[in-house]
Motif scaffolding. Structure first.
Motif, PDB file in Angstrom:
ATOM      1  N   ARG A 180     -20.669 -49.839 -53.211  1.00  0.00           N
ATOM      2  CA  ARG A 180     -20.587 -49.025 -54.420  1.00  0.00           C
ATOM      3  C   ARG A 180     -21.983 -48.695 -54.948  1.00  0.00           C
ATOM      4  O   ARG A 180     -22.262 -47.549 -55.323  1.00  0.00           O
ATOM      5  CB  ARG A 180     -19.771 -49.752 -55.493  1.00  0.00           C
ATOM      6  CG  ARG A 180     -19.528 -48.927 -56.763  1.00  0.00           C
ATOM      7  CD  ARG A 180     -18.865 -49.790 -57.828  1.00  0.00           C
ATOM      8  NE  ARG A 180     -17.584 -50.265 -57.390  1.00  0.00           N
ATOM      9  CZ  ARG A 180     -16.432 -49.609 -57.562  1.00  0.00           C
ATOM     10  NH1 ARG A 180     -16.441 -48.426 -58.152  1.00  0.00           N
ATOM     11  NH2 ARG A 180     -15.300 -50.115 -57.152  1.00  0.00           N
ATOM     12  N   GLN A 239     -13.974 -42.404 -51.323  1.00  0.00           N
ATOM     13  CA  GLN A 239     -14.637 -43.559 -51.939  1.00  0.00           C
ATOM     14  C   GLN A 239     -13.900 -44.854 -51.588  1.00  0.00           C
ATOM     15  O   GLN A 239     -13.617 -45.695 -52.440  1.00  0.00           O
ATOM     16  CB  GLN A 239     -14.729 -43.388 -53.459  1.00  0.00           C
ATOM     17  CG  GLN A 239     -15.562 -42.199 -53.881  1.00  0.00           C
ATOM     18  CD  GLN A 239     -15.666 -42.070 -55.391  1.00  0.00           C
ATOM     19  OE1 GLN A 239     -15.659 -43.058 -56.112  1.00  0.00           O
ATOM     20  NE2 GLN A 239     -15.761 -40.840 -55.871  1.00  0.00           N
ATOM     21  N   HIS A 296     -23.974 -46.322 -52.190  1.00  0.00           N
ATOM     22  CA  HIS A 296     -23.454 -44.982 -51.959  1.00  0.00           C
ATOM     23  C   HIS A 296     -23.223 -44.187 -53.248  1.00  0.00           C
ATOM     24  O   HIS A 296     -22.895 -43.000 -53.179  1.00  0.00           O
ATOM     25  CB  HIS A 296     -22.176 -45.067 -51.130  1.00  0.00           C
ATOM     26  CG  HIS A 296     -22.381 -45.666 -49.776  1.00  0.00           C
ATOM     27  ND1 HIS A 296     -23.211 -45.101 -48.827  1.00  0.00           N
ATOM     28  CD2 HIS A 296     -21.902 -46.810 -49.211  1.00  0.00           C
ATOM     29  CE1 HIS A 296     -23.221 -45.864 -47.746  1.00  0.00           C
ATOM     30  NE2 HIS A 296     -22.438 -46.895 -47.952  1.00  0.00           N
ATOM     31  N   SER A 297     -23.423 -44.835 -54.384  1.00  0.00           N
ATOM     32  CA  SER A 297     -23.320 -44.102 -55.652  1.00  0.00           C
ATOM     33  C   SER A 297     -24.685 -43.712 -56.189  1.00  0.00           C
ATOM     34  O   SER A 297     -24.793 -43.169 -57.290  1.00  0.00           O
ATOM     35  CB  SER A 297     -22.574 -44.943 -56.692  1.00  0.00           C
ATOM     36  OG  SER A 297     -23.329 -46.087 -57.048  1.00  0.00           O
TER      37      SER A 297
END
Length: 469
Positions: free
Chosen positions: A268, A331, A271-272
Protein backbone atom coordinates in the motif's frame (compact mmCIF):
# COMPACT_ATOMS: atom_id res chain seq x y z
CA UNK A 1 13.00 -43.64 -20.52
CA UNK A 2 11.20 -41.36 -18.12
CA UNK A 3 8.30 -42.86 -16.17
CA UNK A 4 5.25 -40.70 -15.54
CA UNK A 5 2.61 -41.53 -12.92
CA UNK A 6 -0.96 -41.95 -14.02
CA UNK A 7 -3.07 -39.00 -12.94
CA UNK A 8 -6.44 -39.60 -11.36
CA UNK A 9 -7.77 -36.33 -9.99
CA UNK A 10 -6.32 -32.91 -9.29
CA UNK A 11 -9.65 -31.18 -8.91
CA UNK A 12 -9.66 -28.08 -6.78
CA UNK A 13 -12.96 -28.53 -4.97
CA UNK A 14 -14.32 -25.22 -3.79
CA UNK A 15 -16.88 -24.73 -1.06
CA UNK A 16 -18.98 -22.83 -3.56
CA UNK A 17 -19.51 -22.38 -7.25
CA UNK A 18 -17.25 -19.62 -8.59
CA UNK A 19 -18.73 -19.46 -12.04
CA UNK A 20 -21.11 -16.63 -11.12
CA UNK A 21 -18.80 -14.43 -9.08
CA UNK A 22 -18.89 -10.74 -9.75
CA UNK A 23 -15.85 -8.46 -9.78
CA UNK A 24 -16.51 -7.85 -6.06
CA UNK A 25 -16.89 -11.30 -4.47
CA UNK A 26 -18.60 -11.32 -1.10
CA UNK A 27 -16.13 -11.63 1.78
CA UNK A 28 -17.88 -14.69 3.18
CA UNK A 29 -17.87 -16.43 -0.20
CA UNK A 30 -14.24 -15.57 -0.83
CA UNK A 31 -13.32 -16.76 2.67
CA UNK A 32 -14.93 -20.13 2.02
CA UNK A 33 -13.04 -20.42 -1.26
CA UNK A 34 -9.71 -19.49 0.38
CA UNK A 35 -10.23 -21.94 3.25
CA UNK A 36 -10.97 -24.70 0.75
CA UNK A 37 -7.89 -23.80 -1.28
CA UNK A 38 -5.58 -23.81 1.76
CA UNK A 39 -7.13 -27.05 3.00
CA UNK A 40 -6.12 -28.81 -0.19
CA UNK A 41 -2.74 -27.10 -0.49
CA UNK A 42 -1.39 -27.74 3.00
CA UNK A 43 -1.87 -30.45 5.64
CA UNK A 44 -2.96 -29.40 9.10
CA UNK A 45 -0.06 -31.31 10.69
CA UNK A 46 2.83 -30.12 8.50
CA UNK A 47 4.42 -26.94 7.18
CA UNK A 48 1.84 -24.54 5.79
CA UNK A 49 1.21 -20.92 4.95
CA UNK A 50 -0.09 -17.61 6.19
CA UNK A 51 -2.21 -15.74 3.65
CA UNK A 52 -3.68 -12.26 3.30
CA UNK A 53 -5.85 -10.94 0.46
CA UNK A 54 -6.79 -7.25 0.48
CA UNK A 55 -8.76 -5.42 -2.21
CA UNK A 56 -8.79 -1.66 -1.78
CA UNK A 57 -9.64 -1.13 1.88
CA UNK A 58 -11.42 -4.48 2.21
CA UNK A 59 -9.78 -7.57 3.71
CA UNK A 60 -11.17 -10.49 1.72
CA UNK A 61 -9.25 -13.14 3.64
CA UNK A 62 -6.67 -13.37 6.41
CA UNK A 63 -5.75 -16.79 7.73
CA UNK A 64 -3.28 -19.64 7.99
CA UNK A 65 -3.07 -23.40 7.85
CA UNK A 66 -0.35 -25.79 8.96
CA UNK A 67 2.24 -25.65 11.70
CA UNK A 68 4.87 -23.13 12.69
CA UNK A 69 6.80 -25.88 14.44
CA UNK A 70 5.92 -29.41 13.40
CA UNK A 71 7.88 -31.12 16.18
CA UNK A 72 6.27 -29.06 18.93
CA UNK A 73 2.82 -29.05 17.26
CA UNK A 74 2.64 -25.24 17.24
CA UNK A 75 0.09 -23.98 14.69
CA UNK A 76 0.72 -21.22 12.21
CA UNK A 77 -1.36 -18.07 12.54
CA UNK A 78 -1.89 -15.06 10.32
CA UNK A 79 0.46 -13.20 12.72
CA UNK A 80 3.38 -15.59 12.14
CA UNK A 81 6.74 -14.24 10.97
CA UNK A 82 8.56 -15.87 8.02
CA UNK A 83 11.81 -15.38 6.20
CA UNK A 84 10.76 -13.76 2.92
CA UNK A 85 13.92 -14.58 0.91
CA UNK A 86 14.13 -12.66 -2.38
CA UNK A 87 11.12 -10.47 -1.68
CA UNK A 88 13.87 -8.66 0.28
CA UNK A 89 15.12 -7.35 -3.08
CA UNK A 90 12.08 -5.08 -3.31
CA UNK A 91 13.02 -3.38 -0.05
CA UNK A 92 16.71 -3.15 -0.97
CA UNK A 93 15.86 -1.59 -4.34
CA UNK A 94 13.46 0.92 -2.78
CA UNK A 95 16.04 1.82 -0.10
CA UNK A 96 18.66 2.60 -2.74
CA UNK A 97 16.10 4.57 -4.73
CA UNK A 98 15.35 6.77 -1.70
CA UNK A 99 19.02 7.74 -1.84
CA UNK A 100 18.54 8.56 -5.51
CA UNK A 101 15.57 10.75 -4.61
CA UNK A 102 17.81 12.58 -2.14
CA UNK A 103 20.47 13.15 -4.79
CA UNK A 104 23.01 10.95 -3.02
CA UNK A 105 23.10 8.31 -5.76
CA UNK A 106 22.45 8.45 -9.51
CA UNK A 107 21.27 5.37 -11.37
CA UNK A 108 23.82 6.03 -14.10
CA UNK A 109 26.72 6.22 -11.65
CA UNK A 110 29.44 3.60 -12.09
CA UNK A 111 29.81 1.05 -9.31
CA UNK A 112 33.42 2.19 -8.95
CA UNK A 113 32.22 5.50 -7.52
CA UNK A 114 31.13 3.63 -4.38
CA UNK A 115 33.33 0.50 -4.51
CA UNK A 116 36.58 1.74 -6.11
CA UNK A 117 38.31 -1.65 -5.92
CA UNK A 118 35.58 -3.65 -7.67
CA UNK A 119 37.01 -5.18 -10.90
CA UNK A 120 35.45 -3.59 -13.97
CA UNK A 121 33.38 -1.31 -11.77
CA UNK A 122 33.79 1.62 -14.15
CA UNK A 123 31.58 -0.16 -16.72
CA UNK A 124 28.85 -1.34 -14.32
CA UNK A 125 26.07 1.10 -13.41
CA UNK A 126 23.86 1.19 -10.35
CA UNK A 127 20.84 0.64 -12.62
CA UNK A 128 22.39 -2.57 -13.94
CA UNK A 129 22.68 -3.92 -10.40
CA UNK A 130 19.00 -3.22 -9.81
CA UNK A 131 17.63 -4.74 -13.03
CA UNK A 132 19.94 -7.80 -13.27
CA UNK A 133 21.80 -6.63 -16.38
CA UNK A 134 25.28 -6.22 -14.84
CA UNK A 135 26.56 -9.63 -15.99
CA UNK A 136 28.31 -10.14 -12.63
CA UNK A 137 28.59 -13.80 -11.65
CA UNK A 138 25.72 -14.84 -9.42
CA UNK A 139 27.49 -16.09 -6.30
CA UNK A 140 24.82 -18.68 -5.45
CA UNK A 141 25.52 -20.31 -8.85
CA UNK A 142 29.29 -20.62 -8.33
CA UNK A 143 30.29 -24.27 -8.04
CA UNK A 144 30.56 -25.25 -4.39
CA UNK A 145 29.08 -22.01 -3.13
CA UNK A 146 26.00 -23.66 -1.64
CA UNK A 147 27.96 -26.27 0.30
CA UNK A 148 29.49 -25.94 3.75
CA UNK A 149 30.86 -22.45 3.21
CA UNK A 150 27.38 -20.90 3.20
CA UNK A 151 27.05 -21.52 6.93
CA UNK A 152 29.83 -19.01 7.69
CA UNK A 153 29.16 -15.51 8.95
CA UNK A 154 30.62 -13.02 6.48
CA UNK A 155 31.00 -9.26 6.37
CA UNK A 156 29.80 -7.40 3.30
CA UNK A 157 33.41 -7.04 2.10
CA UNK A 158 34.10 -10.75 2.56
CA UNK A 159 30.98 -11.68 0.60
CA UNK A 160 31.85 -9.29 -2.24
CA UNK A 161 35.42 -10.64 -2.28
CA UNK A 162 34.00 -14.14 -2.77
CA UNK A 163 32.50 -13.42 -6.19
CA UNK A 164 34.15 -10.26 -7.54
CA UNK A 165 37.01 -12.01 -9.37
CA UNK A 166 34.82 -14.59 -11.13
CA UNK A 167 34.41 -14.22 -14.88
CA UNK A 168 31.20 -12.29 -15.68
CA UNK A 169 28.40 -14.07 -17.52
CA UNK A 170 28.24 -11.24 -20.07
CA UNK A 171 29.36 -7.66 -20.54
CA UNK A 172 27.42 -5.04 -18.53
CA UNK A 173 24.14 -4.22 -20.23
CA UNK A 174 24.51 -6.96 -22.87
CA UNK A 175 21.99 -9.38 -21.34
CA UNK A 176 19.73 -10.23 -18.44
CA UNK A 177 20.22 -12.87 -15.74
CA UNK A 178 18.68 -13.00 -12.28
CA UNK A 179 21.52 -12.16 -9.95
CA UNK A 180 21.87 -12.34 -6.18
CA UNK A 181 25.37 -10.85 -6.38
CA UNK A 182 23.93 -7.69 -7.89
CA UNK A 183 21.75 -7.18 -4.84
CA UNK A 184 24.61 -7.87 -2.44
CA UNK A 185 26.26 -4.96 -4.25
CA UNK A 186 23.07 -2.89 -3.90
CA UNK A 187 23.47 -3.43 -0.16
CA UNK A 188 27.16 -2.57 -0.36
CA UNK A 189 26.39 0.72 -2.16
CA UNK A 190 23.81 1.60 0.50
CA UNK A 191 26.46 1.00 3.15
CA UNK A 192 29.06 3.07 1.31
CA UNK A 193 26.69 6.03 1.03
CA UNK A 194 25.01 5.91 4.47
CA UNK A 195 27.85 4.42 6.57
CA UNK A 196 25.27 2.08 8.10
CA UNK A 197 24.63 -1.65 7.65
CA UNK A 198 22.28 -2.04 4.68
CA UNK A 199 19.51 -3.47 6.87
CA UNK A 200 19.82 -0.63 9.37
CA UNK A 201 19.25 1.88 6.58
CA UNK A 202 16.26 -0.14 5.31
CA UNK A 203 14.83 0.07 8.81
CA UNK A 204 15.43 3.81 9.10
CA UNK A 205 14.25 4.75 5.60
CA UNK A 206 11.40 2.30 5.02
CA UNK A 207 10.33 0.17 7.95
CA UNK A 208 10.04 2.72 10.75
CA UNK A 209 8.40 5.50 8.68
CA UNK A 210 5.70 3.13 7.42
CA UNK A 211 5.01 1.28 10.66
CA UNK A 212 6.40 -2.07 9.51
CA UNK A 213 7.27 -3.13 13.03
CA UNK A 214 7.28 -6.89 12.33
CA UNK A 215 9.69 -6.67 9.39
CA UNK A 216 13.44 -6.68 9.75
CA UNK A 217 16.77 -8.41 9.40
CA UNK A 218 16.07 -12.08 10.10
CA UNK A 219 19.34 -12.45 12.04
CA UNK A 220 18.51 -9.58 14.38
CA UNK A 221 17.86 -10.57 18.00
CA UNK A 222 14.50 -8.77 17.99
CA UNK A 223 13.28 -10.61 14.86
CA UNK A 224 14.92 -14.05 14.81
CA UNK A 225 13.07 -15.57 17.79
CA UNK A 226 9.71 -14.85 16.15
CA UNK A 227 10.53 -16.53 12.82
CA UNK A 228 8.70 -19.83 12.35
CA UNK A 229 10.68 -23.02 11.73
CA UNK A 230 11.53 -23.75 8.09
CA UNK A 231 11.39 -27.22 6.50
CA UNK A 232 12.21 -29.26 3.45
CA UNK A 233 10.59 -32.55 2.48
CA UNK A 234 12.60 -35.77 2.31
CA UNK A 235 10.74 -38.95 1.35
CA UNK A 236 7.50 -37.09 1.98
CA UNK A 237 8.43 -36.02 5.52
CA UNK A 238 9.18 -32.46 6.66
CA UNK A 239 12.66 -32.12 8.12
CA UNK A 240 15.00 -29.26 8.85
CA UNK A 241 16.92 -28.16 5.72
CA UNK A 242 20.26 -29.94 5.35
CA UNK A 243 22.00 -26.67 4.40
CA UNK A 244 22.33 -23.95 7.02
CA UNK A 245 22.54 -20.71 5.07
CA UNK A 246 23.95 -17.92 7.21
CA UNK A 247 21.81 -14.84 6.78
CA UNK A 248 24.83 -12.57 6.39
CA UNK A 249 25.27 -14.29 3.03
CA UNK A 250 21.65 -13.76 2.04
CA UNK A 251 22.40 -10.06 2.58
CA UNK A 252 20.28 -7.51 0.68
CA UNK A 253 19.34 -10.26 -1.78
CA UNK A 254 17.24 -12.17 0.75
CA UNK A 255 17.79 -11.69 4.50
CA UNK A 256 14.59 -9.99 5.67
CA UNK A 257 11.71 -11.53 7.61
CA UNK A 258 8.14 -10.25 7.70
CA UNK A 259 4.45 -10.98 8.17
CA UNK A 260 1.50 -10.93 5.79
CA UNK A 261 0.15 -7.75 7.38
CA UNK A 262 3.42 -5.85 7.05
CA UNK A 263 3.85 -6.90 3.44
CA UNK A 264 0.33 -5.74 2.60
CA UNK A 265 1.07 -2.42 4.31
CA UNK A 266 4.31 -2.22 2.35
CA UNK A 267 2.43 -2.74 -0.91
CA UNK A 268 0.00 0.00 0.00
CA UNK A 269 2.79 2.44 0.89
CA UNK A 270 4.98 1.70 -2.12
CA UNK A 271 2.28 1.64 -4.77
CA UNK A 272 0.33 4.61 -3.44
CA UNK A 273 3.30 6.94 -3.80
CA UNK A 274 4.33 7.27 -0.16
CA UNK A 275 7.84 5.80 -0.56
CA UNK A 276 9.36 7.24 -3.74
CA UNK A 277 8.97 10.22 -6.01
CA UNK A 278 6.61 9.46 -8.94
CA UNK A 279 9.34 9.41 -11.59
CA UNK A 280 11.52 7.15 -9.45
CA UNK A 281 8.63 4.80 -8.71
CA UNK A 282 7.81 4.58 -12.42
CA UNK A 283 11.37 3.55 -13.18
CA UNK A 284 11.22 0.94 -10.41
CA UNK A 285 8.14 -0.78 -11.85
CA UNK A 286 8.96 -0.33 -15.55
CA UNK A 287 10.82 -3.23 -17.19
CA UNK A 288 13.83 -2.41 -19.30
CA UNK A 289 12.60 -4.67 -22.11
CA UNK A 290 15.71 -6.79 -22.66
CA UNK A 291 14.50 -9.93 -24.43
CA UNK A 292 11.92 -12.29 -23.00
CA UNK A 293 13.15 -11.54 -19.47
CA UNK A 294 12.37 -7.85 -19.92
CA UNK A 295 9.52 -8.03 -17.43
CA UNK A 296 11.69 -7.01 -14.44
CA UNK A 297 12.16 -3.50 -13.16
CA UNK A 298 14.04 -2.81 -9.92
CA UNK A 299 13.12 -5.51 -7.40
CA UNK A 300 9.71 -5.90 -9.05
CA UNK A 301 8.56 -8.14 -11.88
CA UNK A 302 5.54 -7.63 -14.13
CA UNK A 303 3.06 -10.30 -15.10
CA UNK A 304 -0.67 -10.75 -15.47
CA UNK A 305 -3.52 -12.62 -13.84
CA UNK A 306 -6.72 -13.06 -15.84
CA UNK A 307 -5.90 -10.04 -17.97
CA UNK A 308 -4.95 -7.71 -15.12
CA UNK A 309 -1.40 -6.44 -14.75
CA UNK A 310 0.50 -7.75 -11.73
CA UNK A 311 3.53 -6.26 -9.96
CA UNK A 312 5.19 -9.08 -8.09
CA UNK A 313 8.14 -10.83 -6.53
CA UNK A 314 8.74 -14.29 -5.16
CA UNK A 315 11.28 -15.70 -2.76
CA UNK A 316 12.81 -19.06 -1.99
CA UNK A 317 15.57 -20.10 0.36
CA UNK A 318 16.30 -23.09 2.57
CA UNK A 319 13.09 -23.76 4.51
CA UNK A 320 10.94 -20.92 3.15
CA UNK A 321 9.06 -19.61 0.13
CA UNK A 322 7.11 -16.39 -0.38
CA UNK A 323 4.98 -14.56 -2.93
CA UNK A 324 3.88 -10.93 -2.95
CA UNK A 325 1.45 -9.71 -5.65
CA UNK A 326 -0.13 -6.34 -6.39
CA UNK A 327 -2.79 -5.74 -9.05
CA UNK A 328 -2.85 -1.97 -9.67
CA UNK A 329 -6.16 -1.87 -11.56
CA UNK A 330 -8.10 -3.26 -8.62
CA UNK A 331 -5.67 -2.30 -5.83
CA UNK A 332 -5.48 -5.96 -4.83
CA UNK A 333 -2.69 -7.37 -2.68
CA UNK A 334 -2.07 -11.09 -2.20
CA UNK A 335 0.57 -12.35 0.24
CA UNK A 336 1.46 -16.02 0.69
CA UNK A 337 4.24 -16.97 3.13
CA UNK A 338 5.18 -20.65 3.37
CA UNK A 339 7.56 -22.37 5.81
CA UNK A 340 8.83 -25.06 3.45
CA UNK A 341 11.04 -24.97 0.37
CA UNK A 342 9.36 -28.03 -1.23
CA UNK A 343 5.59 -27.54 -1.11
CA UNK A 344 4.43 -29.55 -4.12
CA UNK A 345 2.34 -28.21 -6.98
CA UNK A 346 -0.88 -27.34 -5.18
CA UNK A 347 0.90 -25.77 -2.21
CA UNK A 348 3.36 -23.71 -4.23
CA UNK A 349 2.98 -20.06 -3.15
CA UNK A 350 2.87 -18.97 -6.80
CA UNK A 351 -0.06 -21.29 -7.48
CA UNK A 352 -1.96 -20.33 -4.33
CA UNK A 353 -1.35 -16.61 -4.86
CA UNK A 354 -2.47 -16.67 -8.50
CA UNK A 355 -5.66 -18.55 -7.66
CA UNK A 356 -6.48 -16.13 -4.86
CA UNK A 357 -5.73 -13.08 -7.04
CA UNK A 358 -7.92 -14.37 -9.86
CA UNK A 359 -10.78 -15.08 -7.49
CA UNK A 360 -10.40 -11.66 -5.83
CA UNK A 361 -11.06 -9.90 -9.14
CA UNK A 362 -14.04 -12.13 -9.91
CA UNK A 363 -12.28 -14.27 -12.53
CA UNK A 364 -11.33 -17.51 -10.74
CA UNK A 365 -9.33 -20.03 -12.70
CA UNK A 366 -11.41 -22.99 -13.89
CA UNK A 367 -11.26 -26.19 -11.94
CA UNK A 368 -8.78 -28.73 -13.28
CA UNK A 369 -10.84 -31.91 -13.40
CA UNK A 370 -9.19 -34.69 -15.44
CA UNK A 371 -11.09 -36.97 -17.75
CA UNK A 372 -10.04 -40.56 -18.31
CA UNK A 373 -8.48 -41.24 -21.73
CA UNK A 374 -6.81 -44.51 -22.60
CA UNK A 375 -3.55 -44.85 -24.49
CA UNK A 376 -5.29 -45.43 -27.83
CA UNK A 377 -7.36 -42.26 -27.47
CA UNK A 378 -4.30 -40.27 -26.44
CA UNK A 379 -2.20 -41.45 -29.39
CA UNK A 380 -4.52 -39.56 -31.72
CA UNK A 381 -2.91 -36.36 -30.38
CA UNK A 382 0.69 -37.43 -31.03
CA UNK A 383 2.42 -35.04 -33.38
CA UNK A 384 4.85 -32.19 -33.85
CA UNK A 385 3.64 -28.61 -33.63
CA UNK A 386 5.75 -25.72 -34.94
CA UNK A 387 6.19 -23.02 -32.25
CA UNK A 388 8.54 -20.78 -34.25
CA UNK A 389 11.41 -21.04 -36.73
CA UNK A 390 13.69 -22.58 -34.13
CA UNK A 391 11.52 -24.80 -31.96
CA UNK A 392 8.65 -27.26 -31.89
CA UNK A 393 6.44 -28.85 -29.28
CA UNK A 394 6.07 -32.63 -29.60
CA UNK A 395 3.17 -34.59 -28.13
CA UNK A 396 3.85 -38.24 -27.40
CA UNK A 397 2.30 -40.94 -25.20
CA UNK A 398 4.75 -42.29 -22.60
CA UNK A 399 3.60 -45.09 -20.30
CA UNK A 400 -0.03 -44.27 -20.94
CA UNK A 401 0.37 -40.54 -20.30
CA UNK A 402 0.38 -37.85 -23.00
CA UNK A 403 3.48 -35.67 -22.70
CA UNK A 404 4.60 -32.42 -24.29
CA UNK A 405 8.25 -31.74 -25.09
CA UNK A 406 9.55 -28.35 -26.23
CA UNK A 407 12.73 -28.48 -28.32
CA UNK A 408 15.73 -28.87 -26.02
CA UNK A 409 13.59 -29.48 -22.91
CA UNK A 410 12.36 -32.45 -20.90
CA UNK A 411 8.96 -34.03 -21.67
CA UNK A 412 6.22 -32.93 -19.26
CA UNK A 413 3.08 -34.89 -18.35
CA UNK A 414 -0.30 -33.50 -19.39
CA UNK A 415 -3.76 -33.67 -17.85
CA UNK A 416 -6.69 -34.20 -20.22
CA UNK A 417 -9.62 -32.07 -19.04
CA UNK A 418 -12.09 -32.16 -21.91
CA UNK A 419 -12.50 -32.10 -25.65
CA UNK A 420 -9.00 -31.59 -27.12
CA UNK A 421 -7.82 -29.61 -24.05
CA UNK A 422 -4.80 -30.45 -21.88
CA UNK A 423 -3.26 -28.78 -18.83
CA UNK A 424 0.35 -29.06 -17.73
CA UNK A 425 0.58 -30.79 -14.38
CA UNK A 426 0.80 -28.30 -11.49
CA UNK A 427 0.39 -25.31 -13.81
CA UNK A 428 -2.14 -22.83 -15.18
CA UNK A 429 -0.71 -23.36 -18.65
CA UNK A 430 -2.85 -25.31 -21.08
CA UNK A 431 -3.47 -25.79 -24.77
CA UNK A 432 -6.32 -26.73 -27.03
CA UNK A 433 -5.97 -28.69 -30.25
CA UNK A 434 -7.76 -27.35 -33.29
CA UNK A 435 -9.27 -29.41 -36.09
CA UNK A 436 -10.26 -28.75 -39.70
CA UNK A 437 -13.73 -29.34 -41.12
CA UNK A 438 -12.93 -33.03 -41.64
CA UNK A 439 -11.97 -33.40 -37.97
CA UNK A 440 -8.22 -33.75 -38.53
CA UNK A 441 -5.87 -32.12 -36.01
CA UNK A 442 -4.21 -29.11 -37.61
CA UNK A 443 -2.86 -26.87 -34.85
CA UNK A 444 -2.25 -26.26 -31.15
CA UNK A 445 -3.34 -23.05 -29.41
CA UNK A 446 -1.08 -22.53 -26.39
CA UNK A 447 -2.09 -20.43 -23.36
CA UNK A 448 0.95 -19.67 -21.18
CA UNK A 449 -0.16 -19.30 -17.55
CA UNK A 450 -3.74 -19.54 -18.82
CA UNK A 451 -3.58 -15.98 -20.13
CA UNK A 452 -4.33 -14.17 -23.37
CA UNK A 453 -5.80 -15.35 -26.66
CA UNK A 454 -3.24 -18.12 -27.11
CA UNK A 455 -0.33 -18.68 -29.51
CA UNK A 456 -1.06 -20.82 -32.55
CA UNK A 457 1.36 -23.64 -33.48
CA UNK A 458 0.50 -25.53 -36.70
CA UNK A 459 0.88 -29.29 -36.80
CA UNK A 460 3.82 -30.19 -39.06
CA UNK A 461 4.62 -33.86 -38.53
CA UNK A 462 3.97 -36.95 -36.45
CA UNK A 463 6.73 -38.51 -34.29
CA UNK A 464 7.85 -42.06 -34.84
CA UNK A 465 5.73 -44.32 -32.68
CA UNK A 466 8.68 -46.46 -31.72
CA UNK A 467 10.75 -43.61 -30.28
CA UNK A 468 11.24 -43.90 -26.52
CA UNK A 469 12.27 -41.19 -24.06
Amino acid sequence: MKNFPRLTTLALVSALSTSTWAAEPAVEDFGAYAESLLGQAYPADGPGAAVLVVKGDKVLFRGARGEANVEADVPLTADSTFQIASVTKQFAAAALLTLADEGKVALGDPLSKYLPDYPGGDAITIEQLLDHTSGIKNFTAIEGAMEGAVSRELTTQQLVDYFKHHTPDFQPGAGWKYNNSGYVLVGAVIEAVTHKPWHAYVEDALLDPHGLDDTGYAADATIAPAVVAGYTHVDGRPVAPSVQFHLTQAHAAGALASTVDDLADWNRALHSGRVLKPTTYNRMVTPTGRGKEGDYGFGIGRGSVRGQEVLEHSGRMYGYMSRLLYLPDSQTTVVVLHNSDSPGDRGHPDTVARRLAAAAIGKPYPLVVPVELGSDALRVYEGVYRVDDESTRTLRVVDGVLTAQRSGSEPLPLIPVGSDTFYYQGSFTYFTLERDEAGALVAMRFFADGEGVGDLAPRVDKPAGTQRL
